[in-house]
Design an enzyme around this catalytic site. Sequence first.
Site, PDB file in Angstrom:
ATOM      1  N   ARG A  30       0.812  -1.241   0.000  1.00 22.43           N
ATOM      2  CA  ARG A  30       0.000   0.000   0.000  1.00 22.43           C
ATOM      3  C   ARG A  30       0.835   1.276   0.000  1.00 22.43           C
ATOM      4  NH1 ARG A  30      -3.109  -3.026   3.698  1.00 22.43           N
ATOM      5  NH2 ARG A  30      -4.804  -4.067   2.605  1.00 22.43           N
ATOM      6  N   ASN A  57      -0.203  18.684 -20.862  1.00 20.30           N
ATOM      7  CA  ASN A  57      -0.484  17.705 -21.910  1.00 20.30           C
ATOM      8  C   ASN A  57      -0.560  18.330 -23.304  1.00 20.30           C
ATOM      9  OD1 ASN A  57      -0.728  15.303 -20.292  1.00 20.30           O
ATOM     10  ND2 ASN A  57      -2.552  16.251 -19.426  1.00 20.30           N
ATOM     11  N   GLU A  65      -4.304  16.987 -11.202  1.00 18.84           N
ATOM     12  CA  GLU A  65      -4.824  17.400 -12.507  1.00 18.84           C
ATOM     13  C   GLU A  65      -6.331  17.663 -12.523  1.00 18.84           C
ATOM     14  OE1 GLU A  65      -2.816  15.564 -15.896  1.00 18.84           O
ATOM     15  OE2 GLU A  65      -4.624  15.850 -17.055  1.00 18.84           O
TER      16      GLU A  65
HETATM   17  N1  GLY Z   1       3.578  15.004 -17.972  1.00 17.78           N
HETATM   18  C1  GLY Z   1       2.311  15.493 -17.584  1.00 17.78           C
HETATM   19  C2  GLY Z   1       2.145  15.665 -16.119  1.00 17.78           C
HETATM   20  O1  GLY Z   1       3.029  15.365 -15.356  1.00 17.78           O
HETATM   21  O2  GLY Z   1       1.110  16.085 -15.689  1.00 17.78           O
END
Ligand code: GLY
Length: 368
Positions: A126, A250, A242
């Site tokens: 984990r 990206n 993200e």
């Molecule tokens: N290479 C894309 C990122 O690390 O978000």
Amino acid sequence: MTDSPDAPRTLQVALGERSYPIHIGPGLLGDSRWLAPYLAGRQVMVVTNEAVAPLYLEGVRRGLPEGLEVRELVLPDGEATKTLESVSRIWDALLEAGFNRRCTLVALGGGVIGDMVGFAAACYQRGVAFVQVPTTLLAQVDSSVGGKTGVNHPRGKNMIGAFWQPRAVLIDTDTLATLPPRELSAGLAEVIKYGLIRDADFLAWLEAEMDALRGLDAAALTLAIERSCALKAEIVAEDETEQGVRALLNLGHTFGHAIEAHQGYGKWLHGEAVGAGMLMAAELSQRLGWLTEAEVARVRAILEAAALPLAVPADMAVDDFLAIMRLDKKNLDSRLRLILLRALGDACVHDETPAETLTALLAEFPRR
Ligand code: GLY
Ligand code: NAD
């Protein structure tokens, strides 16, 4: 550390308790000051591949303090080996060695090794510690920083993975001396990406320094790595998983991943596919009225100066692109989300490109 021009520089990826340093400089391998502080306990497994082991494994061995339980695992080379089967080999080796939750994995190699070792570390018991020791330019400026780890699936690139941050990133710039020119160019694609998405001054600096960079000028390379890592660290600190701004990293990747997947992993280098993809994104931005012809010409010229491809594979039809692009992880609610350029140095996420504009770009873009 001294103040000499060769003295390693250190940046931070600021993520609260999981913050970590990026050390950049020559001669880091073989010097135990750099690796030792980031080992979680006495058990260390260094994972590398058959191409990198003869060049740099001995350096890592010399950089480890005495008295540790050290194992080494040398995997086959290549993007085609970035699979769950390879990661299973790492887990098998850890279990056979009886490694516990205080072990540390050291990823020595390019982005393929770094992504797989990070994923192995994320899942083993984990989650255990790992250190990135990137040896390609691409891995030094991008994949080793930010904690994206994982493997490819036959249906899509990096489709299986986890966010798992390393304890440190150790960038020994001396390792670039052995990098094949094609791999150097692939790394330059990701460097150029930072200029295009966020830093127009850096883009102009790269235009001026491209010959020095391709000639492996140490000072120029160190500056390019440092600026790239600083920009990446800033973005990751702002948006680790993200949800927003990190998607800008990206640029060119949606088109690029389609090329890599369609051609078979490893035929086009990741950076080459990203390079062609960034030109496609620039041309699409021009079709939307955001970039001028002169700005797109600058993008084409810097990619050409970096010896990156300016055309896509002749056997890729529009539908080949669209079928793979529809699987992209950025897409939400079946809307295609693309990273485009409002200006040089200013990227955005866009999900309203008219289908006919995208199709025209894909149909008319040069083939080779
Ligand atoms: N290479 C894309 C990122 O690390 O978000
Ligand atoms: P790679 O790991 O395949 O390395 C390229 C080649 O160079 C390999 O043959 C490798 O063995 C060799 N090599 C490595 N270091 C060397 C050295 N110093 N001298 C001589 N040869 C050396 O490819 P890469 O371009 O480093 O990384 C590409 C991978 O990174 C892709 O799988 C991509 O998806 C991934 N990636 C991940 C992220 C992320 O955020 N995690 C970001 C960008 C790319």
